[in-house]
Enzyme design. Structure first.
Site, mmCIF file in Angstrom:
data_model
loop_
_atom_site.group_PDB
_atom_site.id
_atom_site.type_symbol
_atom_site.label_atom_id
_atom_site.label_comp_id
_atom_site.label_asym_id
_atom_site.label_seq_id
_atom_site.Cartn_x
_atom_site.Cartn_y
_atom_site.Cartn_z
ATOM 1 N N HIS A 147 5.392 6.337 -0.901
ATOM 2 C CA HIS A 147 6.182 5.130 -1.061
ATOM 3 C C HIS A 147 5.369 3.879 -0.739
ATOM 4 O O HIS A 147 4.299 3.941 -0.134
ATOM 5 C CB HIS A 147 7.419 5.181 -0.168
ATOM 6 C CG HIS A 147 7.098 5.350 1.288
ATOM 7 N ND1 HIS A 147 7.127 6.563 1.928
ATOM 8 C CD2 HIS A 147 6.731 4.439 2.226
ATOM 9 C CE1 HIS A 147 6.793 6.398 3.201
ATOM 10 N NE2 HIS A 147 6.551 5.117 3.399
ATOM 11 N N HIS A 181 0.813 -1.218 0.000
ATOM 12 C CA HIS A 181 0.000 0.000 0.000
ATOM 13 C C HIS A 181 0.848 1.270 0.000
ATOM 14 O O HIS A 181 2.032 1.243 0.329
ATOM 15 C CB HIS A 181 -0.932 0.015 1.213
ATOM 16 C CG HIS A 181 -0.225 0.195 2.528
ATOM 17 N ND1 HIS A 181 0.213 -0.856 3.286
ATOM 18 C CD2 HIS A 181 0.143 1.319 3.211
ATOM 19 C CE1 HIS A 181 0.814 -0.404 4.375
ATOM 20 N NE2 HIS A 181 0.795 0.920 4.363
#
EC number: 3.1.4.-
Length: 280
Positions: free
Chosen positions: A227, A124
């Site tokens: 990220h 995620h």
């Protein structure tokens, strides 16, 4: 290594993207001719059953509970979810530095690609830090977030990974090996973060990547923060660890386009998926 406000944005007017138009988000092809699982299937099994309400690090690899368990409090997290294909998973596995034989530092690295039993885990991009809602706020919050996302006209998009590095959580109790992603077309990550931060602020919850602490010169742009975490460790990586990661060949990422078409809202063990508006 800079401290990243990690879960694991404020926005600005549209900025012309330096990247080519995103490809249509891809979904993993069915294996062995079987039909693909519906997206909601993963939400049903997003969390394992609760083993203990106490802070017992021995139950989860030495990690300590950041948000204490209090009756009536619901740990909440907003994020974009990715289920890598088998080919993509192979690429990611090669990026995790299990073998430190050439490196003087020894880190105990835990993969986020698979569970302890070997099951593949979703990855995620966080759109919030871990926050807490009260029982009576849950429905109002999810309704409010769903409304602003549906009205946002932020269509499904792709994110392109480009850099591998170590970052820490807020408390510096864990460090994560992460893939930084480039700014997607139409600046959709910053736009979604702004919507999430604004909605959380209505419920007296802190934002992710607060401009009061970082990015003072450009408080609405957090391109350097987005990220995807691949692994974690309880030990702060040394300069040698960072040098080792900097030397990993990332050519395999050139054709990796990660598609996102929904925002996930996890409240307690319940996961809600809010689809991004379609252009069609």
């Amino acid at each position: 290594m800079s401290l990243v406000q990690y879960s694991d944005s404020e926005s600005e007017a549209d900025i012309p993207s330096p990247y080519p138009p995103a490809k249509k988000p891809r979904h993993n092809p069915p294996a062995s001719g079987l039909p693909p699982l519906p997206a909601t299937f993963h939400d049903l099994y997003a969390s394992s059953s609760r083993v203990s309400v106490q802070d017992d690090p021995s139950l989860h690899g030495g990690r300590k509970r950041i948000i204490p368990h209090i009756e009536g409090n619901w740990p909440t997290h907003l994020y974009l979810e990715w289920h890598p294909s088998k080919t993509e998973l192979t690429i990611l596995e090669r990026l995790i530095p299990w073998n430190y034989a050439k490196n003087p530092s020894v880190l105990k690295v835990h993969s986020l690609l698979h569970s302890d039993l070997g099951a593949q885990l979703p990855l995620h991009i966080s759109l919030s830090r871990p926050v807490v809602l009260r029982t009576e706020q849950r429905t109002e919050f999810t309704d409010a977030l769903q409304n602003v996302i549906l009205e946002s006209k932020i269509a499904p998009f792709n994110a392109i990974p480009d850099t591998l590095k170590w970052v820490s959580n807020y408390e510096r109790t864990r460090w994560f090996l992460v893939l930084h992603v480039q700014r997607p077309q139409n600046d959709n990550l910053n736009k979604l973060l702004r919507l999430c931060n604004n909605t959380l602020s209505r419920f007296k919850q802190p934002p992710l990547y607060s401009p009061t602490h970082e990015n003072q010169a450009s408080p609405k742009n957090f391109d350097d923060k987005f990220h995807i975490s691949l692994a974690w460790t309880l030990t702060e990586p040394s300069p040698d660890d960072n040098t080792y990661v900097d030397g990993i060949d990332l050519k395999s990422l050139e054709d990796l386009h990660v598609g996102f078409d929904a925002v996930k809202v996890k409240v307690g063990n319940n996961v809600m998926s809010i689809p991004l508006p379609s252009n069609t």
